[in-house]
Structure formats: structure tokens, C-alpha cells
Design a protein around this motif. Structure first.
Motif, PDB file in Angstrom:
ATOM      1  N   GLU A   1      15.895  83.931  33.433  1.00  0.00           N
ATOM      2  CA  GLU A   1      17.261  83.393  33.059  1.00  0.00           C
ATOM      3  C   GLU A   1      18.243  84.621  32.843  1.00  0.00           C
ATOM      4  O   GLU A   1      19.268  84.175  33.254  1.00  0.00           O
ATOM      5  CB  GLU A   1      17.157  82.748  31.575  1.00  0.00           C
ATOM      6  N   VAL A   2      17.917  85.525  32.460  1.00  0.00           N
ATOM      7  CA  VAL A   2      18.998  86.709  32.213  1.00  0.00           C
ATOM      8  C   VAL A   2      19.379  86.970  33.509  1.00  0.00           C
ATOM      9  O   VAL A   2      20.706  87.302  33.870  1.00  0.00           O
ATOM     10  CB  VAL A   2      18.337  88.148  31.388  1.00  0.00           C
ATOM     11  N   GLU A   3      18.567  87.361  34.543  1.00  0.00           N
ATOM     12  CA  GLU A   3      18.891  87.675  35.954  1.00  0.00           C
ATOM     13  C   GLU A   3      19.800  86.551  36.293  1.00  0.00           C
ATOM     14  O   GLU A   3      20.771  86.775  37.220  1.00  0.00           O
ATOM     15  CB  GLU A   3      17.657  88.048  36.709  1.00  0.00           C
ATOM     16  N   ASP A   4      19.504  85.240  36.317  1.00  0.00           N
ATOM     17  CA  ASP A   4      20.417  84.080  36.875  1.00  0.00           C
ATOM     18  C   ASP A   4      21.742  84.185  36.237  1.00  0.00           C
ATOM     19  O   ASP A   4      22.548  83.901  36.758  1.00  0.00           O
ATOM     20  CB  ASP A   4      19.417  82.852  36.210  1.00  0.00           C
ATOM     21  N   ILE A   5      21.792  84.430  34.935  1.00  0.00           N
ATOM     22  CA  ILE A   5      23.127  84.544  34.409  1.00  0.00           C
ATOM     23  C   ILE A   5      23.800  85.747  35.041  1.00  0.00           C
ATOM     24  O   ILE A   5      24.922  85.499  35.323  1.00  0.00           O
ATOM     25  CB  ILE A   5      23.051  85.034  32.814  1.00  0.00           C
ATOM     26  N   TYR A   6      23.620  86.671  35.264  1.00  0.00           N
ATOM     27  CA  TYR A   6      23.978  87.694  36.072  1.00  0.00           C
ATOM     28  C   TYR A   6      24.466  87.468  37.374  1.00  0.00           C
ATOM     29  O   TYR A   6      25.710  87.535  37.750  1.00  0.00           O
ATOM     30  CB  TYR A   6      23.079  89.052  35.876  1.00  0.00           C
TER      31      TYR A   6
ATOM     32  N   ASP B   1      17.544  74.732  47.581  1.00  0.00           N
ATOM     33  CA  ASP B   1      18.267  75.644  46.913  1.00  0.00           C
ATOM     34  C   ASP B   1      17.154  75.958  45.677  1.00  0.00           C
ATOM     35  O   ASP B   1      16.787  77.198  45.326  1.00  0.00           O
ATOM     36  CB  ASP B   1      19.377  75.258  46.223  1.00  0.00           C
ATOM     37  N   ALA B   2      16.617  75.099  44.870  1.00  0.00           N
ATOM     38  CA  ALA B   2      15.647  75.350  43.800  1.00  0.00           C
ATOM     39  C   ALA B   2      14.284  76.003  44.347  1.00  0.00           C
ATOM     40  O   ALA B   2      13.856  76.889  43.657  1.00  0.00           O
ATOM     41  CB  ALA B   2      15.199  74.192  43.138  1.00  0.00           C
ATOM     42  N   LEU B   3      13.858  75.545  45.515  1.00  0.00           N
ATOM     43  CA  LEU B   3      12.540  76.188  45.986  1.00  0.00           C
ATOM     44  C   LEU B   3      12.992  77.544  46.510  1.00  0.00           C
ATOM     45  O   LEU B   3      12.119  78.613  46.283  1.00  0.00           O
ATOM     46  CB  LEU B   3      12.079  75.420  47.103  1.00  0.00           C
ATOM     47  N   GLY B   4      14.227  77.873  47.079  1.00  0.00           N
ATOM     48  CA  GLY B   4      14.597  79.090  47.465  1.00  0.00           C
ATOM     49  C   GLY B   4      14.654  80.107  46.430  1.00  0.00           C
ATOM     50  O   GLY B   4      14.072  81.201  46.247  1.00  0.00           O
ATOM     51  N   ASP B   5      15.200  79.739  45.145  1.00  0.00           N
ATOM     52  CA  ASP B   5      15.465  80.623  43.781  1.00  0.00           C
ATOM     53  C   ASP B   5      13.923  80.666  43.330  1.00  0.00           C
ATOM     54  O   ASP B   5      13.772  81.932  43.090  1.00  0.00           O
ATOM     55  CB  ASP B   5      16.414  79.937  43.069  1.00  0.00           C
ATOM     56  N   PHE B   6      13.096  79.725  43.458  1.00  0.00           N
ATOM     57  CA  PHE B   6      11.709  79.815  42.960  1.00  0.00           C
ATOM     58  C   PHE B   6      11.038  80.898  43.680  1.00  0.00           C
ATOM     59  O   PHE B   6      10.459  81.914  43.271  1.00  0.00           O
ATOM     60  CB  PHE B   6      10.942  78.744  42.746  1.00  0.00           C
TER      61      PHE B   6
ATOM     62  N   ASN C   1      12.465  83.453  45.634  1.00  0.00           N
ATOM     63  CA  ASN C   1      13.073  84.627  45.599  1.00  0.00           C
ATOM     64  C   ASN C   1      12.653  85.330  44.020  1.00  0.00           C
ATOM     65  O   ASN C   1      12.546  86.544  44.007  1.00  0.00           O
ATOM     66  CB  ASN C   1      14.534  84.678  45.427  1.00  0.00           C
ATOM     67  N   GLY C   2      12.481  84.684  42.856  1.00  0.00           N
ATOM     68  CA  GLY C   2      12.251  85.049  41.652  1.00  0.00           C
ATOM     69  C   GLY C   2      10.482  85.513  41.850  1.00  0.00           C
ATOM     70  O   GLY C   2      10.450  86.563  41.063  1.00  0.00           O
ATOM     71  N   MET C   3       9.737  84.877  42.446  1.00  0.00           N
ATOM     72  CA  MET C   3       8.426  85.362  42.631  1.00  0.00           C
ATOM     73  C   MET C   3       8.363  86.428  43.442  1.00  0.00           C
ATOM     74  O   MET C   3       7.592  87.396  42.953  1.00  0.00           O
ATOM     75  CB  MET C   3       7.561  84.107  43.116  1.00  0.00           C
ATOM     76  N   THR C   4       9.032  86.865  44.431  1.00  0.00           N
ATOM     77  CA  THR C   4       9.161  88.111  45.295  1.00  0.00           C
ATOM     78  C   THR C   4       9.609  89.279  44.342  1.00  0.00           C
ATOM     79  O   THR C   4       9.092  90.273  44.411  1.00  0.00           O
ATOM     80  CB  THR C   4       9.974  87.960  46.229  1.00  0.00           C
ATOM     81  N   LYS C   5      10.321  89.035  43.222  1.00  0.00           N
ATOM     82  CA  LYS C   5      10.626  90.039  42.292  1.00  0.00           C
ATOM     83  C   LYS C   5       9.658  90.478  41.281  1.00  0.00           C
ATOM     84  O   LYS C   5       9.923  91.434  40.917  1.00  0.00           O
ATOM     85  CB  LYS C   5      12.006  89.620  41.588  1.00  0.00           C
ATOM     86  N   LEU C   6       8.713  89.767  41.103  1.00  0.00           N
ATOM     87  CA  LEU C   6       7.656  90.113  40.218  1.00  0.00           C
ATOM     88  C   LEU C   6       6.856  91.352  40.856  1.00  0.00           C
ATOM     89  O   LEU C   6       6.304  91.870  40.921  1.00  0.00           O
ATOM     90  CB  LEU C   6       6.690  88.948  39.884  1.00  0.00           C
TER      91      LEU C   6
END
Length: 192
Positions: A155-160, A180-185, A187-192
Motif C-alpha cells: 500500500e505504501v509503494e502504491d501511494i508513492y 490492470d489489477a492483475l498486472g499490478d498483482f 508486479n507486486g509479486m515480482t518485487k518480493l
């Protein structure tokens, strides 16, 4: 035991009053160590930087102290806790259960987490605030969001990202499409 031993050595609670940095009633113990001290008269418990690997011991100490001290225990303070870490507590049920049992009931009075691009803060009773570095602002930071609860890391990264135009804010745009939601998901998983 290392941190507790270092604190005992440097702060010298049992030494002469002129040399001690803390009163003689202060006891130091590590999480996971054998607790030898009498805790029935404890009024305050301080945890300094407990890690996720110590979360089980922290929980045991809290329950044990609450049971033995009862109404005598006035306050429990955590300084810079990191009790949930995906590498230790896991991404799923274990982390969620720990948050429900231990963390969710705590009130963050002061909170400071530094980020690569800013900070997340709270000074109770105010809300949590997300700050971004900004050389133009007095003090070098500007607040980009205020929240009534502690936001998760994504959430913090999304706010930024929303603030800097790197992603579409679903609240501003009326919601994201499924792709778009699937793409954000992803992207978030690849950042872990």
C-alpha cells in the motif's frame, strides 16, 4: 543474550549510582533466553527491536507476564519491532495469525519507518502519514497521504506510485479493470 549482556555491561544497572545509566530495578533479558528474574512486581516491559524470529518468544513473555503480574503491569512498549517478516513468518496463514494474536491489538504511539524515497510516520493521536522527499519543501519532505491505520508495504509503494504518476489510482479513476489489477498483482509479486 548478546544484546542484553551488552546493555548490562554498558548501562551498569547494578553498579554505583554515580556510574549507572539506569536505576538498579532495571533488568535485562533476551528473547528466547531463560527468564530467571522475578517478574511479579514488573510495571513496564520494554522490547527493543524484536525481530520476526523472536516473535514466538515475545508472545510467550507477554502472556506469561500478564498472567503473573495481572493489574500491576501498566505498560508494554515495543521500540522498532519487526515481528512480521515474509522470510521468517511467511506470506500466508502464519503471518496473518501472528498479526491477529499479537500485533493488531497494539496501538502504535510513535512510528517511523524510513523508505528509499521518504518515510512513514505516526505520532499518536494523529494518523499515519506517508512523506516523500522534496527539496522544494521546508524540512525536505512533503506529506502525500494520511491514513487512519498502518498501511501494508504494498500500500505504501502504491501511494508513492499514484502520487508520482507511475500507476493509476483506483480511487481517483473509478476503479481498475481486471487486467490492470492483475498486472499490478504480478508486479507486486515480482518485487518480493
Amino acid at each position: 543474550e548478546g544484546s542484553a549482556a551488552l546493555a548490562r555491561r554498558d548501562w551498569n544497572p547494578k553498579g554505583p549510582p554515580t556510574e549507572a545509566l539506569v536505576p538498579p530495578c532495571v533488568e535485562f533479558s533476551s528473547c528466547g533466553g531463560v527468564q530467571m528474574q522475578d517478574i511479579t512486581n514488573d510495571k513496564i516491559i520494554l522490547f527493543f527491536c524484536p525481530k520476526a524470529s523472536e516473535a514466538e518468544f515475545v508472545e510467550q513473555i507477554l502472556y506469561k507476564t500478564e498472567a503473573k503480574c495481572g493489574e500491576n503491569l501498566a505498560l508494554t512498549v515495543f521500540v522498532n519491532p519487526l515481528l512480521v517478516d515474509m522470510g521468517v513468518t511467511g506470506f500466508g496463514m502464519a503471518g496473518r495469525m501472528l498479526r491477529e494474536r499479537l500485533i493488531d491489538d497494539l496501538t502504535s504511539i510513535y512510528y517511523l519507518r524510513t523508505l528509499q524515497w521518504g518515510a512513514l510516520t505516526r505520532i499518536w493521536p494523529n494518523q499515519f502519514t506517508v512523506w516523500q522527499e522534496d527539496e522544494e519543501e521546508e524540512g525536505g519532505y512533503r506529506m502525500i497521504k494520511s491514513l487512519d491505520r498502518l498501511p501494508s508495504n504494498p500500500e505504501v509503494e502504491d501511494i508513492y506510485d499514484y502520487e508520482n504518476g507511475l500507476a493509476n489510482d483506483p480511487a481517483a479513476g473509478g476503479g481498475l479493470g481486471f487486467l490492470d489489477a492483475l498486472g499490478d498483482f504480478v508486479n507486486g509479486m515480482t518485487k518480493l
